[in-house]
Write a protein that holds these residues in place. Sequence first.
Motif, PDB file in Angstrom:
ATOM      1  N   ARG A  94       0.841  -1.199   0.000  1.00  0.00           N
ATOM      2  CA  ARG A  94       0.000   0.000   0.000  1.00  0.00           C
ATOM      3  C   ARG A  94       0.878   1.252   0.000  1.00  0.00           C
ATOM      4  O   ARG A  94       0.587   2.243  -0.642  1.00  0.00           O
ATOM      5  CB  ARG A  94      -0.929   0.000   1.212  1.00  0.00           C
ATOM      6  CG  ARG A  94      -2.045   1.041   1.076  1.00  0.00           C
ATOM      7  CD  ARG A  94      -2.704   1.352   2.402  1.00  0.00           C
ATOM      8  NE  ARG A  94      -3.080   0.191   3.145  1.00  0.00           N
ATOM      9  CZ  ARG A  94      -4.330  -0.201   3.374  1.00  0.00           C
ATOM     10  NH1 ARG A  94      -5.329   0.478   2.882  1.00  0.00           N
ATOM     11  NH2 ARG A  94      -4.561  -1.270   4.097  1.00  0.00           N
ATOM     12  N   SER A 103      -8.608  -6.713   2.377  1.00  0.00           N
ATOM     13  CA  SER A 103      -7.954  -5.905   1.359  1.00  0.00           C
ATOM     14  C   SER A 103      -6.804  -6.693   0.744  1.00  0.00           C
ATOM     15  O   SER A 103      -6.242  -7.598   1.358  1.00  0.00           O
ATOM     16  CB  SER A 103      -7.462  -4.609   2.016  1.00  0.00           C
ATOM     17  OG  SER A 103      -6.163  -4.298   1.628  1.00  0.00           O
ATOM     18  N   TYR A 111      -4.082  -5.653   0.620  1.00  0.00           N
ATOM     19  CA  TYR A 111      -2.923  -5.274   1.415  1.00  0.00           C
ATOM     20  C   TYR A 111      -2.885  -5.976   2.770  1.00  0.00           C
ATOM     21  O   TYR A 111      -2.000  -5.723   3.580  1.00  0.00           O
ATOM     22  CB  TYR A 111      -2.930  -3.761   1.660  1.00  0.00           C
ATOM     23  CG  TYR A 111      -2.948  -2.945   0.400  1.00  0.00           C
ATOM     24  CD1 TYR A 111      -1.987  -3.150  -0.586  1.00  0.00           C
ATOM     25  CD2 TYR A 111      -3.910  -1.962   0.189  1.00  0.00           C
ATOM     26  CE1 TYR A 111      -1.989  -2.398  -1.743  1.00  0.00           C
ATOM     27  CE2 TYR A 111      -3.914  -1.204  -0.967  1.00  0.00           C
ATOM     28  CZ  TYR A 111      -2.955  -1.425  -1.934  1.00  0.00           C
ATOM     29  OH  TYR A 111      -2.948  -0.685  -3.074  1.00  0.00           O
TER      30      TYR A 111
END
Length: 321
Positions: free
Chosen positions: A86, A185, A187
Amino acid sequence: MPLTGTALVTGGAGFIGSHIAAALSAVGARVRVLDDLSTGHRENLDEIGGDIEFIQGSVADEDVLQNALDGVEVVFHEAAIPSVPRSVEAPRQTHIASVDGTFSLLLAARDNNVRRVVYAASSSAYGDQPTLPKAEQMLPDPLSPYAVAKLVGEYYCQVFTRVYGLETVSLRYFNVFGPRQDPSSQYSGVVSRFISSLLGDERPVIFGDGEQSRDFTYIDNVVAANLSAANAPGASGKVINVANGERITLNELLAELKDLTGKQDVTAEYREPRVGDVRHSLADNSMARELLGFESKVGLREGLKRTIDWWKSSRFNPRQH
Ligand code: UD1
């Protein structure tokens, strides 16, 4: 743990912060959480229950901090935007949350007579140091904006101790996992991603050849280190590894999780390695043992079992979505 004033947990609605808040509440501390809910969830606080004061706002906002630090004795500073990839995609966000956020927090802590700040530092600071295990006296070698931002926070902590006498302890966490780690996510931490895929009968994704290794650390060990760090004499101004002290490759991790979930037939999908990825990570825990009386009480397999059990009974259960 004798905490007479309020304990503030920044990022307390997130994965690690909510566990620290729960443990503080369980030992009878007055707990306040500051979180902007950018990656944390109110549900995490609902899940832990107890009498926890919640303030929604950012650690980079000086007015919010004045309010949040009122009467606070110790801060557990977990607020940040996690994830190496990210930070590669959106470095400014990572920088603002970690560097500006930590700086603003330290300044406000100094001005509000906070006794000690315990800071969530990261093992990513070591980068690809060839020597294993990684010990605190080694030179940092950050490979991503995330690693730099977390490292800058450590330097600020140390300088605030030296220059202003504010007690700080930086705990370099090594790949923390456990219940409430959000898998949703791209991430998210790899343990939560793998469990989510296996329980949802999807193919887990491995970036690279899967032979990179990590020192995966169960959340309860990290919480125990934080509670000790709040009071430990001799820890102020120090940077201290917090880890399980063993490493495992991602291929081995997946095999272990397949075994624990009974999903032997699921195979991984291998993709290109991630930019900024560290190859091997393993901690020397001796400083934590010496200064915090730390030991990794919950080992990897037991931690994975507990995490899977939580998943099977939780709101993240993929079968409920
Ligand atoms: C890094 C830091 C850690 C920090 C975390 C915050 C290191 C050694 N560790 O973790 O201290 O707390 O950032 O986010 O720098 N992977 C897959 N498939 C997936 C997801 C990840 O193969 O679906 C791989 C990654 O490429 C990486 C490993 O798994 O090689 C671990 O990734 P991740 O869980 O994101 O953590 P780190 O980047 O190691």
